[in-house]
Design an enzyme around this catalytic site. Structure first.
Site, PDB file in Angstrom:
ATOM      1  CB  SER A  12      -0.963   0.275   1.049  1.00  0.00           C
ATOM      2  OG  SER A  12       0.077   0.208   2.025  1.00  0.00           O
ATOM      3  CG  ASN A  13       3.124   2.873   3.125  1.00  0.00           C
ATOM      4  OD1 ASN A  13       3.051   4.380   3.256  1.00  0.00           O
ATOM      5  ND2 ASN A  13       3.265   2.120   4.260  1.00  0.00           N
TER       6      ASN A  13
ATOM      7  CG  MET B 177       7.591  -7.793   6.772  1.00  0.00           C
ATOM      8  SD  MET B 177       7.862  -5.903   7.496  1.00  0.00           S
ATOM      9  CE  MET B 177       7.607  -7.032   8.696  1.00  0.00           C
ATOM     10  NE  ARG B 178      15.535 -11.356   3.325  1.00  0.00           N
ATOM     11  CZ  ARG B 178      16.060 -12.634   4.040  1.00  0.00           C
ATOM     12  NH1 ARG B 178      14.551 -12.988   4.851  1.00  0.00           N
ATOM     13  NH2 ARG B 178      17.070 -12.692   4.180  1.00  0.00           N
ATOM     14  CB  ILE B 179      17.361  -6.750   9.474  1.00  0.00           C
ATOM     15  CG1 ILE B 179      16.294  -7.132  10.047  1.00  0.00           C
ATOM     16  CG2 ILE B 179      18.357  -6.395   9.141  1.00  0.00           C
ATOM     17  CD1 ILE B 179      16.120  -6.595  11.754  1.00  0.00           C
ATOM     18  CG  LEU B 180      18.087  -3.934   3.683  1.00  0.00           C
ATOM     19  CD1 LEU B 180      18.144  -2.095   3.232  1.00  0.00           C
ATOM     20  CD2 LEU B 180      18.153  -4.854   2.458  1.00  0.00           C
TER      21      LEU B 180
ATOM     22  CG  ASN C 225      11.888   0.996   7.020  1.00  0.00           C
ATOM     23  OD1 ASN C 225      11.084   1.170   6.146  1.00  0.00           O
ATOM     24  ND2 ASN C 225      11.870   1.549   8.164  1.00  0.00           N
TER      25      ASN C 225
ATOM     26  CG  HIS D 160       9.536   2.221  12.072  1.00  0.00           C
ATOM     27  ND1 HIS D 160       9.547   0.460  12.193  1.00  0.00           N
ATOM     28  CD2 HIS D 160       8.973   2.743  13.036  1.00  0.00           C
ATOM     29  CE1 HIS D 160       9.267   0.184  13.136  1.00  0.00           C
ATOM     30  NE2 HIS D 160       9.434   1.163  13.913  1.00  0.00           N
TER      31      HIS D 160
ATOM     32  CB  SER E  96       9.453   8.289  11.965  1.00  0.00           C
ATOM     33  OG  SER E  96       8.936   8.140  13.169  1.00  0.00           O
TER      34      SER E  96
ATOM     35  CD  GLU F 160      26.149   0.946   8.269  1.00  0.00           C
ATOM     36  OE1 GLU F 160      25.778   2.126   9.601  1.00  0.00           O
ATOM     37  OE2 GLU F 160      26.475   0.936   7.533  1.00  0.00           O
TER      38      GLU F 160
ATOM     39  CG  ASP G 113      13.190   0.373  12.776  1.00  0.00           C
ATOM     40  OD1 ASP G 113      13.717   0.574  11.540  1.00  0.00           O
ATOM     41  OD2 ASP G 113      12.395  -0.169  13.613  1.00  0.00           O
TER      42      ASP G 113
ATOM     43  CB  ALA H 180      -0.676   9.109   9.336  1.00  0.00           C
TER      44      ALA H 180
END
Length: 190
Positions: free
Chosen positions: A16-17, A92-95, A109, A111, A138, A144, A147, A175
């Site tokens: 959606s974003n 949904m993965r941490i780079l 990103n 959040h 935000s 690294e 968030d 929002a």
């Protein structure tokens, strides 16, 4: 019209974003264009929507190949598309540190909390459980640390009596759809 900045959107779900970013990019004065949508989930609904819009898509599951191989393939696809910036939109993965370093300062990103509060998951439930009166979202630069990058802007959403995580999430998502396109445009124009 001046050239628009080439942006990739990474997602894992419905997108959606991503849809909000694409819609904003279609205005006559848009500063960016979405040139590829990529996902770690080949069946992500957002990919189907993007493909229907004529946007090139790329997907590869990291299962069975490992993080390094997955990120190398993703990086190659983004470079092939001549991407200047990456917008994470429900990815949904941490780079890895290496991937973030290769794209330093060029990944943003959205959040679903008022960072630096509530990094990670379950942000709405955590805000409600803490008795907060406001929540929100935000947009931040990806570093690294999870968030933790520079916050480019926030949108505040009230927490109302009787709110559940799901109800609050819907208001915060609305929002997000207003905030992300504007802040991405501002950031790529820096």
């Amino acid at each position: 019209m001046p050239d628009r900045t080439r942006v990739a959107v990474l997602l894992s779900g419905r997108g959606s974003n991503m849809m909000a970013l694409v819609e904003a990019s279609r205005s006559a004065d848009a500063r960016y264009e979405i040139v590829i949508v990529a996902s770690d989930q080949p069946d992500a609904p957002g990919l189907a929507w993007a493909a229907d819009q004529g946007i090139p898509c790329w997907s590869l599951s990291p299962k069975g190949i490992g993080k390094a191989a997955h990120e190398a393939a993703l990086d190659a696809a983004l470079r092939e598309a001549d991407v200047a910036f990456i917008a994470l939109a429900g990815f949904m993965r941490i780079l890895s540190t290496d991937f973030v370093a290769r794209w330093e300062g060029r990944i943003v990103n959205i959040h679903p909390s008022l960072l630096p509060k509530y990094k990670g998951l379950d942000t709405h439930a955590r805000a409600i459980d803490a008795g907060d009166k406001i929540a929100g979202c935000s947009v931040h630069v990806v570093t690294e640390a999870l968030d933790a990058g520079e916050v480019l802007g926030r949108a505040v959403v009230p927490i109302l009596a009787g709110d559940t995580s799901d109800v609050l999430a819907k208001r915060v998502l609305a929002a997000e759809h207003r905030l992300y396109p504007r802040l991405l445009a501002d950031y790529v124009a820096r």
